[in-house]
Design an enzyme around this catalytic site. Structure first.
Site, PDB file in Angstrom:
ATOM      1  N   THR A 199       0.876  -1.171   0.000  1.00  0.00           N
ATOM      2  CA  THR A 199       0.000   0.000   0.000  1.00  0.00           C
ATOM      3  C   THR A 199       0.916   1.224   0.000  1.00  0.00           C
ATOM      4  O   THR A 199       2.075   1.127   0.377  1.00  0.00           O
ATOM      5  CB  THR A 199      -0.875   0.032   1.261  1.00  0.00           C
ATOM      6  OG1 THR A 199      -0.022   0.036   2.403  1.00  0.00           O
ATOM      7  CG2 THR A 199      -1.806  -1.169   1.317  1.00  0.00           C
ATOM      8  N   TYR A 249      -2.099   6.051   1.568  1.00  0.00           N
ATOM      9  CA  TYR A 249      -2.758   5.024   2.386  1.00  0.00           C
ATOM     10  C   TYR A 249      -4.231   5.389   2.618  1.00  0.00           C
ATOM     11  O   TYR A 249      -4.574   6.549   2.844  1.00  0.00           O
ATOM     12  CB  TYR A 249      -2.038   4.901   3.732  1.00  0.00           C
ATOM     13  CG  TYR A 249      -2.383   3.615   4.451  1.00  0.00           C
ATOM     14  CD1 TYR A 249      -1.714   2.435   4.168  1.00  0.00           C
ATOM     15  CD2 TYR A 249      -3.401   3.592   5.410  1.00  0.00           C
ATOM     16  CE1 TYR A 249      -2.033   1.263   4.817  1.00  0.00           C
ATOM     17  CE2 TYR A 249      -3.730   2.413   6.059  1.00  0.00           C
ATOM     18  CZ  TYR A 249      -3.038   1.254   5.765  1.00  0.00           C
ATOM     19  OH  TYR A 249      -3.362   0.084   6.403  1.00  0.00           O
ATOM     20  N   CYS A 277      15.614  -6.272 -17.125  1.00  0.00           N
ATOM     21  CA  CYS A 277      16.217  -7.434 -16.484  1.00  0.00           C
ATOM     22  C   CYS A 277      17.358  -6.936 -15.607  1.00  0.00           C
ATOM     23  O   CYS A 277      17.851  -5.823 -15.807  1.00  0.00           O
ATOM     24  CB  CYS A 277      16.734  -8.445 -17.505  1.00  0.00           C
ATOM     25  SG  CYS A 277      18.125  -7.879 -18.468  1.00  0.00           S
ATOM     26  N   GLY A 316       9.814   6.404  -2.993  1.00  0.00           N
ATOM     27  CA  GLY A 316       9.641   5.124  -2.296  1.00  0.00           C
ATOM     28  C   GLY A 316       9.078   5.290  -0.905  1.00  0.00           C
ATOM     29  O   GLY A 316       7.950   4.920  -0.633  1.00  0.00           O
TER      30      GLY A 316
HETATM   31  P1  NAD Z   1       0.044   3.248  -5.682  1.00  0.00           P
HETATM   32  O1  NAD Z   1      -0.326   4.474  -4.945  1.00  0.00           O
HETATM   33  O2  NAD Z   1      -0.084   3.220  -7.154  1.00  0.00           O
HETATM   34  O3  NAD Z   1      -0.761   2.017  -5.105  1.00  0.00           O
HETATM   35  C1  NAD Z   1      -1.019   1.820  -3.740  1.00  0.00           C
HETATM   36  C2  NAD Z   1      -2.292   1.028  -3.612  1.00  0.00           C
HETATM   37  O4  NAD Z   1      -2.580   0.755  -2.248  1.00  0.00           O
HETATM   38  C3  NAD Z   1      -3.495   1.780  -4.171  1.00  0.00           C
HETATM   39  O5  NAD Z   1      -4.077   1.009  -5.169  1.00  0.00           O
HETATM   40  C4  NAD Z   1      -4.399   1.969  -2.969  1.00  0.00           C
HETATM   41  O6  NAD Z   1      -5.758   1.902  -3.303  1.00  0.00           O
HETATM   42  C5  NAD Z   1      -3.989   0.807  -2.092  1.00  0.00           C
HETATM   43  N1  NAD Z   1      -4.260   1.014  -0.667  1.00  0.00           N
HETATM   44  C6  NAD Z   1      -3.997   2.105   0.085  1.00  0.00           C
HETATM   45  N2  NAD Z   1      -4.344   1.905   1.349  1.00  0.00           N
HETATM   46  C7  NAD Z   1      -4.860   0.642   1.421  1.00  0.00           C
HETATM   47  C8  NAD Z   1      -5.377  -0.134   2.465  1.00  0.00           C
HETATM   48  N3  NAD Z   1      -5.443   0.331   3.715  1.00  0.00           N
HETATM   49  N4  NAD Z   1      -5.804  -1.388   2.189  1.00  0.00           N
HETATM   50  C9  NAD Z   1      -5.745  -1.878   0.929  1.00  0.00           C
HETATM   51  N5  NAD Z   1      -5.265  -1.168  -0.107  1.00  0.00           N
HETATM   52  C10 NAD Z   1      -4.814   0.072   0.137  1.00  0.00           C
HETATM   53  O7  NAD Z   1       1.542   2.938  -5.244  1.00  0.00           O
HETATM   54  P2  NAD Z   1       2.564   1.867  -5.848  1.00  0.00           P
HETATM   55  O8  NAD Z   1       3.290   2.486  -6.965  1.00  0.00           O
HETATM   56  O9  NAD Z   1       1.887   0.574  -6.071  1.00  0.00           O
HETATM   57  O10 NAD Z   1       3.592   1.755  -4.642  1.00  0.00           O
HETATM   58  C11 NAD Z   1       3.166   1.189  -3.426  1.00  0.00           C
HETATM   59  C12 NAD Z   1       4.158   1.431  -2.337  1.00  0.00           C
HETATM   60  O11 NAD Z   1       5.316   0.642  -2.547  1.00  0.00           O
HETATM   61  C13 NAD Z   1       4.643   2.864  -2.255  1.00  0.00           C
HETATM   62  O12 NAD Z   1       4.805   3.229  -0.908  1.00  0.00           O
HETATM   63  C14 NAD Z   1       5.933   2.844  -2.948  1.00  0.00           C
HETATM   64  O13 NAD Z   1       6.791   3.873  -2.539  1.00  0.00           O
HETATM   65  C15 NAD Z   1       6.456   1.489  -2.576  1.00  0.00           C
HETATM   66  N6  NAD Z   1       7.366   0.987  -3.600  1.00  0.00           N
HETATM   67  C16 NAD Z   1       8.167  -0.048  -3.348  1.00  0.00           C
HETATM   68  C17 NAD Z   1       9.036  -0.505  -4.325  1.00  0.00           C
HETATM   69  C18 NAD Z   1       9.944  -1.624  -4.121  1.00  0.00           C
HETATM   70  O14 NAD Z   1      10.799  -1.861  -4.928  1.00  0.00           O
HETATM   71  N7  NAD Z   1       9.788  -2.378  -3.105  1.00  0.00           N
HETATM   72  C19 NAD Z   1       9.071   0.096  -5.556  1.00  0.00           C
HETATM   73  C20 NAD Z   1       8.219   1.121  -5.784  1.00  0.00           C
HETATM   74  C21 NAD Z   1       7.361   1.541  -4.823  1.00  0.00           C
END
Ligand code: NAD
Length: 556
Positions: free
Chosen positions: A265, A274, A411, A493
């Protein structure tokens, strides 16, 4: 490149083909990649210029977007365009080998680097949140993260489940721009997958793009499908419409313990990312506008409930890890003092790859022709036939990944491999094996390009987690080495105040000049990552630095 759709909403789509609309291929590539980031097939909320990751934007506002487009069209081959948080602010005469665009997004003086201050400045129209590849124009849709997620789940399988997730129940939440890669990455690894997502439209989108198998509103039904698949060792993915802060505690209450629990999320942003529980989704969206402070309070309370459930799953034996959205940080700040008992995914699975200079290498076919990507796929498999997991990934990607916007591929490649591949792509452009230039870039989540103490640089061996000199050196080095455009960002992030990172893109246009620049940039970029990790004392990185003869004046 811009048209109105049937309901009169503006839609942006990058030009295709091998005819220039700018004065050089670097400018053309920047223009197409900016537009591609906002292609309705690519961006999560293109009408608001939001590409992915909460409010990660490609340009500050539409006026700025058009000004960037005009600037790129006029930009000479010895000029450099400056982008300050999504706004084109100046053009200077530099030289032919310099980057055509330099970007700085969301940078704030450290003591002012809070969400409150950022939002105040954003409301004044002075800044923009660029996430990582949104504001640096190298987002390639959900595929970009698919491979990283696939690697992470595979590493998890290797570490805990003897190499496969078949017969394992993986529970996560958030199926947005990045999180939407989780179901497919999980089933590619054989898992039975349940993803909780509060926004029905996001789940529908994952179904349409083939990343998810099925959707339901009903937890009983979701659990039945997933548990049956686990038993039969079948790979299946289910998207459940619901709030994670409700669903996770409920699954716990039922005594069901998944094998793996994580989360994507947008917990890094408690206002625009969130979504709190205890309120219907539509009402939450209204509250977000009407009473942001109340919304934030509710979101924080929900994150606490959410993380407490994750911790409980961990205590009951599940492999639980944070997937880089700062959900632990938020929970910790709001009273969950043991939140960091949940390990972060980089420390747990990815850092050994970073020590070898291995990271996310991505490329885009400016022709718009999928055949060009298939040709490059062949070239990658021909070049590294001994790398079985790489070959397996490319083969799987070819069957599972539907292109979004301009066709692209990703990749993970290491030091030496990236430069080698860059030169081969350049040669393919030169000989006409592909129909137009190829854009090569990467995520900011990479070996030497990010300081993010709750994510990429968590628990560094020498304690240098918060040292942010490295991404700045990375950007400076790539700029002088001849990247086509370079970006430095803040807050990607994990959110404002928590990370500094850099991106680079270099365009293979088939010329001799670009061959030299490709080799240089694709060497300095991962090379700095090896230096960063060797300097921190990682044996592997020291060994790799020595093996490749990377000069480090103080390395013993
Ligand atoms: P996004 O905003 O496109 O998607 C987040 C999703 O979470 C949305 O669809 C939203 O509706 C849902 N959501 C929010 N609160 C919720 C809840 N309480 N219950 C269920 N669903 C809920 O963001 P994203 O691009 O998918 O990124 C998600 C997160 O992961 C961000 O915090 C981002 O920074 C992080 N991220 C991690 C990596 C990694 O490599 N691990 C890479 C990019 C982003």
């Amino acid at each position: 490149a811009e048209v109105l759709n049937q309901v009169g909403v503006r839609e942006v789509r990058a030009p295709r083909g091998n005819v220039l609309t700018c004065k050089g291929w670097a400018q053309e590539a920047a223009l197409r990649m900016l537009m591609n980031n906002l292609d309705p097939e690519v961006a999560e909320k293109p009408e608001e210029l939001i590409v992915y990751g909460g409010t990660g934007k490609a340009a500050r506002n539409w006026e700025c977007f058009y000004a960037i487009v005009e600037s790129l069209k006029e930009l000479e081959n010895d000029e450099t365009l400056l982008i300050q948080s999504g706004k084109p602010v100046g053009i200077f005469k530099t030289h032919e080998f310099a980057p055509r665009v330099l970007i700085s997004n969301a940078m704030l003086v450290p003591a002012w680097a809070t969400w409150d201050e950022f939002r105040r400045l954003e409301a004044l129209g002075l800044t923009m949140y660029g996430q990582m590849t949104a504001g640096s124009w190298i987002y390639i849709g959900t595929q970009g993260i698919l491979q990283g997620t696939y690697e992470t789940f595979a590493a998890c399988a290797d570490k805990y489940f003897s190499g496969t997730l078949a017969g394992r129940f993986l529970l996560t939440s958030g199926l947005g721009g990045m999180g939407g890669a989780q179901p497919l990455a999980a089933t590619m690894n054989g898992a039975a997958f349940l993803g909780v997502e509060v926004d029905r439209k996001r789940i529908e989108r994952r179904l349409q793009t083939g990343y998810l198998d099925m959707m339901t509103d009903n937890l009983d039904e979701a659990l039945e499908i997933v548990l049956k698949a686990k038993e039969k060792k079948e790979a299946v993915s289910v998207g459940l419409v619901g709030n994670a802060a409700d669903v996770l505690p409920e699954i716990l209450r039922r005594g069901i313990i998944p094998d793996i629990v994580t989360d994507q999320t947008s917990a890094h942003d408690t206002l625009n990312g969130y979504v709190p529980n205890g309120i219907p989704y539509e009402e939450a969206l209204e509250l977000r506008k009407k009473d942001p402070q109340k919304y934030i309070q509710m979101a924080k309370r929900s994150i606490v409930e959410h993380v407490k459930a994750m911790l409980e799953f961990k205590r009951k034996g599940a492999v639980v890890f944070d997937y880089g959205n700062n959900i632990r940080g938020e929970a910790y700040a709001n009273g969950v003092k043991d939140a960091f008992e949940i390990p972060g995914f980089v420390h747990e699975f990815i850092r050994p790859l970073f020590c070898e200079g291995r990271g996310p290498f991505r490329w885009v076919a400016l022709s718009g022709d999928p055949e060009d990507i298939y040709a490059t796929d062949e070239a990658v498999m021909r070049t590294f036939p001994e790398n079985k997991s790489l070959v397996r990934w490319i083969q799987k990607a070819r069957t599972h990944v539907k292109f979004q916007g301009l066709p692209a591929r990703i990749c993970w490649l290491g030091y030496g491999e990236r430069a080698k591949m860059g030169k081969i792509f350049n040669e393919m452009v030169r000989t006409g094996e592909v129909k137009a230039p190829i854009v090569i870039g990467r995520d900011h989540l990479d070996t030497g390009s990010v300081a993010s103490p709750n994510r990429e640089t968590e628990k560094m061996k020498d304690g240098s987690d918060a040292i942010a000199d490295w991404p700045i050196l990375n950007a400076l080095l790539n700029a002088v080495a001849g990247a086509s455009w370079v970006a430095v960002h803040h807050g990607g992030g994990v959110g404002i105040g928590l990370s500094i990172h850099a991106g680079m893109v270099v365009v293979a246009d088939g010329t001799k000049e670009m061959e030299i620049r490709l080799e240089r940039v694709l060497t300095t970029d991962p090379g700095l990552g090896i230096v960063r990790h060797a300097d921190a004392g990682y044996e592997k990185a020291i060994e790799v630095a020595k093996k490749h003869g990377i000069k480090m004046p103080m390395l013993k």
